[in-house]
Scaffold this motif. Structure first.
Motif, PDB file in Angstrom:
ATOM      1  N   THR A 155      23.165 100.419   9.363  1.00 40.68           N
ATOM      2  CA  THR A 155      23.938 100.211  10.589  1.00 40.68           C
ATOM      3  C   THR A 155      23.070 100.387  11.832  1.00 40.68           C
ATOM      4  O   THR A 155      21.961 100.916  11.772  1.00 40.68           O
ATOM      5  N   LYS A 156      23.622  99.955  12.953  1.00 44.02           N
ATOM      6  CA  LYS A 156      22.931 100.017  14.238  1.00 44.02           C
ATOM      7  C   LYS A 156      22.562 101.455  14.611  1.00 44.02           C
ATOM      8  O   LYS A 156      21.531 101.700  15.222  1.00 44.02           O
ATOM      9  N   GLU A 157      23.387 102.415  14.221  1.00 50.57           N
ATOM     10  CA  GLU A 157      23.142 103.819  14.577  1.00 50.57           C
ATOM     11  C   GLU A 157      22.321 104.562  13.533  1.00 50.57           C
ATOM     12  O   GLU A 157      22.244 105.790  13.543  1.00 50.57           O
ATOM     13  N   LEU A 183      32.403 102.971   9.213  1.00 51.39           N
ATOM     14  CA  LEU A 183      31.617 102.991  10.442  1.00 51.39           C
ATOM     15  C   LEU A 183      32.227 103.922  11.468  1.00 51.39           C
ATOM     16  O   LEU A 183      33.453 103.997  11.605  1.00 51.39           O
ATOM     17  N   ASP A 187      29.744 101.675  16.047  1.00 53.87           N
ATOM     18  CA  ASP A 187      28.668 101.318  15.122  1.00 53.87           C
ATOM     19  C   ASP A 187      28.984  99.983  14.459  1.00 53.87           C
ATOM     20  O   ASP A 187      30.138  99.546  14.426  1.00 53.87           O
ATOM     21  N   GLU A 188      27.966  99.323  13.919  1.00 50.61           N
ATOM     22  CA  GLU A 188      28.164  98.050  13.198  1.00 50.61           C
ATOM     23  C   GLU A 188      27.036  97.859  12.212  1.00 50.61           C
ATOM     24  O   GLU A 188      25.946  98.404  12.375  1.00 50.61           O
TER      25      GLU A 188
END
Length: 196
Positions: A155-157, A183, A187-188
């Protein structure tokens, strides 16, 4: 490329270089564009193109434009019947549609879906549905899997999850899929890789 340009080249375009070689240019890209997918395929192979709207198109490799190293390629919107704003987010080269392989898809909101590779044997020129999507969700990645493979979503985070692909049951093309990762707010999912 990231902005949707494509071409094919003969492998003989490149030669082996010794350690410390400078390399040679593979393509010319426009400002801000970059090479995103590179793979080896035979001229009679198929390439499945998956879009962010959950559709799939296919083209034989020999129908892709042959171009030189210095060419930027041809825009995919001229080869596929894409809708306004639709973007290709996954490419899968296929030599034969085997019964023992599946395609695993992941969306931005963490939904995963596994469908038998044979379900994509006969797409139409205007494309066919690869998976159902909730409003605001997008398909971000597709990978070929077989029994025993493990899948890693990230994920992005900076969170990641690993699971056996057999944990996702096979579904038909229009199905929406199941939750692959929970998520946190904002977040994604940004990537997926298959490890065997």
């Amino acid at each position: 490329t990231h902005d949707g340009y494509i071409k094919r080249q003969a492998p003989s375009t490149y030669r082996a270089q010794g350690r410390g070689g400078r390399g040679i240019s593979a393509t010319n890209t426009r400002d801000g564009d970059f090479l995103e997918h590179l793979f080896v395929a035979l001229t009679h192979d198929y390439i499945l193109f998956f879009t962010d709207l959950g559709k799939v198109f296919w083209i034989k490799v020999y129908d892709l434009p042959m171009a030189s190293r210095t060419s930027g390629g041809r825009a995919m919107v001229n080869l596929l019947q894409l809708a306004e704003g639709e973007k290709v987010t996954g490419l899968v080269p296929v030599r034969e549609f085997r019964d023992d392989e599946s395609l695993l898809m992941v969306t931005r909101r963490g939904t995963v879906k596994k469908t038998a590779l044979t379900a994509f044997r006969r797409p139409l020129g205007r494309g066919i549905i690869a998976l159902g999507l909730d409003e605001g969700d997008q398909l971000i990645g597709v990978a070929r899997t077989k029994a025993g493979d493990h899948v890693v979503l990230s994920t992005k985070e900076g969170m990641a999850i690993r699971f056996d692909e057999s944990g996702v049951r096979s579904m038909g093309r229009p199905a929406y899929g199941v939750k692959g990762i929970s998520l946190s707010e904002g977040d994604e999912v940004v990537g997926m890789v298959v490890a065997n």
